[in-house]
Each structure stands twice: as C-alpha cells, then as structure tokens.
Design a protein around this motif. Structure first.
Motif, mmCIF file in Angstrom:
data_model
loop_
_atom_site.group_PDB
_atom_site.id
_atom_site.type_symbol
_atom_site.label_atom_id
_atom_site.label_comp_id
_atom_site.label_asym_id
_atom_site.label_seq_id
_atom_site.Cartn_x
_atom_site.Cartn_y
_atom_site.Cartn_z
ATOM 1 N N LEU A 22 -41.224 -37.638 53.718
ATOM 2 C CA LEU A 22 -41.417 -36.193 53.563
ATOM 3 C C LEU A 22 -40.653 -35.660 52.356
ATOM 4 O O LEU A 22 -41.153 -34.816 51.614
ATOM 5 C CB LEU A 22 -40.990 -35.455 54.831
ATOM 6 C CG LEU A 22 -41.955 -35.552 56.004
ATOM 7 C CD1 LEU A 22 -41.323 -34.944 57.247
ATOM 8 C CD2 LEU A 22 -43.260 -34.860 55.677
ATOM 9 N N PHE A 23 -39.438 -36.167 52.158
ATOM 10 C CA PHE A 23 -38.650 -35.736 51.003
ATOM 11 C C PHE A 23 -39.374 -36.058 49.700
ATOM 12 O O PHE A 23 -39.512 -35.212 48.816
ATOM 13 C CB PHE A 23 -37.267 -36.395 51.013
ATOM 14 C CG PHE A 23 -36.520 -36.193 49.719
ATOM 15 C CD1 PHE A 23 -35.887 -34.987 49.463
ATOM 16 C CD2 PHE A 23 -36.487 -37.191 48.762
ATOM 17 C CE1 PHE A 23 -35.220 -34.788 48.266
ATOM 18 C CE2 PHE A 23 -35.825 -37.000 47.563
ATOM 19 C CZ PHE A 23 -35.181 -35.794 47.317
ATOM 20 N N TRP A 24 -39.857 -37.315 49.578
ATOM 21 C CA TRP A 24 -40.514 -37.704 48.334
ATOM 22 C C TRP A 24 -41.838 -36.976 48.132
ATOM 23 O O TRP A 24 -42.181 -36.613 47.002
ATOM 24 C CB TRP A 24 -40.688 -39.217 48.260
ATOM 25 C CG TRP A 24 -39.373 -39.888 48.007
ATOM 26 C CD1 TRP A 24 -38.667 -40.671 48.862
ATOM 27 C CD2 TRP A 24 -38.569 -39.766 46.825
ATOM 28 N NE1 TRP A 24 -37.487 -41.060 48.275
ATOM 29 C CE2 TRP A 24 -37.397 -40.519 47.028
ATOM 30 C CE3 TRP A 24 -38.731 -39.097 45.619
ATOM 31 C CZ2 TRP A 24 -36.403 -40.621 46.060
ATOM 32 C CZ3 TRP A 24 -37.729 -39.197 44.665
ATOM 33 C CH2 TRP A 24 -36.584 -39.959 44.885
ATOM 34 N N ALA A 25 -42.574 -36.752 49.213
ATOM 35 C CA ALA A 25 -43.822 -35.989 49.092
ATOM 36 C C ALA A 25 -43.525 -34.560 48.637
ATOM 37 O O ALA A 25 -44.228 -34.004 47.785
ATOM 38 C CB ALA A 25 -44.568 -35.983 50.419
ATOM 39 N N PHE A 26 -42.469 -33.973 49.188
ATOM 40 C CA PHE A 26 -42.062 -32.622 48.779
ATOM 41 C C PHE A 26 -41.644 -32.619 47.307
ATOM 42 O O PHE A 26 -42.009 -31.716 46.549
ATOM 43 C CB PHE A 26 -40.921 -32.137 49.675
ATOM 44 C CG PHE A 26 -40.493 -30.733 49.412
ATOM 45 C CD1 PHE A 26 -41.297 -29.668 49.777
ATOM 46 C CD2 PHE A 26 -39.284 -30.466 48.796
ATOM 47 C CE1 PHE A 26 -40.904 -28.358 49.530
ATOM 48 C CE2 PHE A 26 -38.883 -29.173 48.549
ATOM 49 C CZ PHE A 26 -39.695 -28.114 48.917
ATOM 50 N N ALA A 27 -40.902 -33.644 46.886
ATOM 51 C CA ALA A 27 -40.451 -33.712 45.495
ATOM 52 C C ALA A 27 -41.639 -33.822 44.531
ATOM 53 O O ALA A 27 -41.656 -33.162 43.485
ATOM 54 C CB ALA A 27 -39.510 -34.902 45.316
ATOM 55 N N TYR A 28 -42.628 -34.655 44.890
ATOM 56 C CA TYR A 28 -43.830 -34.761 44.051
ATOM 57 C C TYR A 28 -44.501 -33.394 43.912
ATOM 58 O O TYR A 28 -44.913 -32.999 42.823
ATOM 59 C CB TYR A 28 -44.846 -35.722 44.676
ATOM 60 C CG TYR A 28 -44.682 -37.169 44.299
ATOM 61 C CD1 TYR A 28 -45.077 -37.616 43.053
ATOM 62 C CD2 TYR A 28 -44.170 -38.094 45.199
ATOM 63 C CE1 TYR A 28 -44.962 -38.947 42.696
ATOM 64 C CE2 TYR A 28 -44.033 -39.426 44.854
ATOM 65 C CZ TYR A 28 -44.427 -39.847 43.605
ATOM 66 O OH TYR A 28 -44.305 -41.152 43.261
ATOM 67 N N ASN A 29 -44.619 -32.679 45.018
ATOM 68 C CA ASN A 29 -45.306 -31.386 44.984
ATOM 69 C C ASN A 29 -44.507 -30.328 44.244
ATOM 70 O O ASN A 29 -45.087 -29.500 43.530
ATOM 71 C CB ASN A 29 -45.642 -30.925 46.399
ATOM 72 C CG ASN A 29 -46.801 -31.694 46.972
ATOM 73 O OD1 ASN A 29 -47.778 -31.942 46.286
ATOM 74 N ND2 ASN A 29 -46.691 -32.091 48.219
ATOM 75 N N VAL A 30 -43.194 -30.332 44.395
ATOM 76 C CA VAL A 30 -42.355 -29.366 43.685
ATOM 77 C C VAL A 30 -42.480 -29.576 42.178
ATOM 78 O O VAL A 30 -42.493 -28.615 41.406
ATOM 79 C CB VAL A 30 -40.885 -29.468 44.148
ATOM 80 C CG1 VAL A 30 -39.941 -28.765 43.201
ATOM 81 C CG2 VAL A 30 -40.742 -28.889 45.552
ATOM 82 N N ALA A 31 -42.599 -30.816 41.763
ATOM 83 C CA ALA A 31 -42.738 -31.097 40.331
ATOM 84 C C ALA A 31 -44.170 -30.876 39.848
ATOM 85 O O ALA A 31 -44.391 -30.342 38.759
ATOM 86 C CB ALA A 31 -42.318 -32.536 40.045
ATOM 87 N N GLY A 32 -45.143 -31.279 40.653
ATOM 88 C CA GLY A 32 -46.529 -31.268 40.189
ATOM 89 C C GLY A 32 -47.223 -29.931 40.242
ATOM 90 O O GLY A 32 -48.014 -29.605 39.340
ATOM 91 N N ILE A 33 -46.972 -29.138 41.262
ATOM 92 C CA ILE A 33 -47.710 -27.872 41.411
ATOM 93 C C ILE A 33 -47.440 -26.907 40.258
ATOM 94 O O ILE A 33 -48.393 -26.355 39.694
ATOM 95 C CB ILE A 33 -47.434 -27.237 42.791
ATOM 96 C CG1 ILE A 33 -48.106 -28.094 43.866
ATOM 97 C CG2 ILE A 33 -47.913 -25.796 42.851
ATOM 98 C CD1 ILE A 33 -47.785 -27.676 45.289
ATOM 99 N N PRO A 34 -46.189 -26.686 39.857
ATOM 100 C CA PRO A 34 -45.994 -25.785 38.710
ATOM 101 C C PRO A 34 -46.617 -26.321 37.416
ATOM 102 O O PRO A 34 -47.167 -25.546 36.628
ATOM 103 C CB PRO A 34 -44.471 -25.699 38.572
ATOM 104 C CG PRO A 34 -43.947 -26.054 39.910
ATOM 105 C CD PRO A 34 -44.903 -27.049 40.468
ATOM 106 N N LEU A 35 -46.529 -27.643 37.211
ATOM 107 C CA LEU A 35 -47.137 -28.217 36.004
ATOM 108 C C LEU A 35 -48.643 -27.999 36.005
ATOM 109 O O LEU A 35 -49.235 -27.656 34.974
ATOM 110 C CB LEU A 35 -46.807 -29.706 35.907
ATOM 111 C CG LEU A 35 -45.350 -30.058 35.620
ATOM 112 C CD1 LEU A 35 -45.144 -31.565 35.701
ATOM 113 C CD2 LEU A 35 -44.933 -29.531 34.266
ATOM 114 N N ALA A 36 -49.263 -28.195 37.153
ATOM 115 C CA ALA A 36 -50.710 -27.986 37.247
ATOM 116 C C ALA A 36 -51.070 -26.507 37.107
ATOM 117 O O ALA A 36 -52.062 -26.158 36.473
ATOM 118 C CB ALA A 36 -51.224 -28.527 38.579
#
Length: 70
Positions: A22-36
């Motif tokens: 869950l931590f790593w999935a959250f980290a991917y989304n925190v980084a990816g959503i703003p970039l997208a």
C-alpha cells in the motif's frame, strides 16, 4: 498448538507485506498523478509505470514464499 504460533507469525508477516505494498502504491500515485495532471507524463510512460507498480507489488508479495515456520 505449534501451528497456531506459526499461523500468527505468517499472518503478521502478511499484514506487513500488505502495508508495504500500500505504501509503494501510494508513493507511485503521489508522484504520478501530478505529473500526469500537468501533462509531464505521457500515457505510454504512465501505463508502463502502472505495469511496473503491479509487478513490484507481486514480487514483494512473493517474498512471503520464503517464510519457513519453525
């Protein structure tokens, strides 16, 4: 009764893996959503990152197979 202790140990390790994933999935989304959102991440790269995220979660979960009860 010895199996109860092993089951509790395995369940604790399973919960720890779930939290890690869950931590790593959250980290991917925190980084990816703003970039997208700002157009800095192409759909191809975003798709590849999602696939990599799924593979990393599965690989992390498969580490539980190394567990040996005492």
């Amino acid at each position: 009764l010895a199996l109860v202790a092993q089951a509790l140990d395995l369940s604790g390790r399973t919960v720890a893996k779930i939290r890690q994933n869950l931590f790593w999935a959250f980290a991917y989304n925190v980084a990816g959503i703003p970039l997208a959102a700002f157009g800095l991440l192409s759909p191809v790269v975003a798709g590849a990152a999602m696939a990599l995220s799924s593979v990393s979660v599965m690989a992390n979960a498969l580490l539980l197979r190394r567990w040996k009860g005492s």
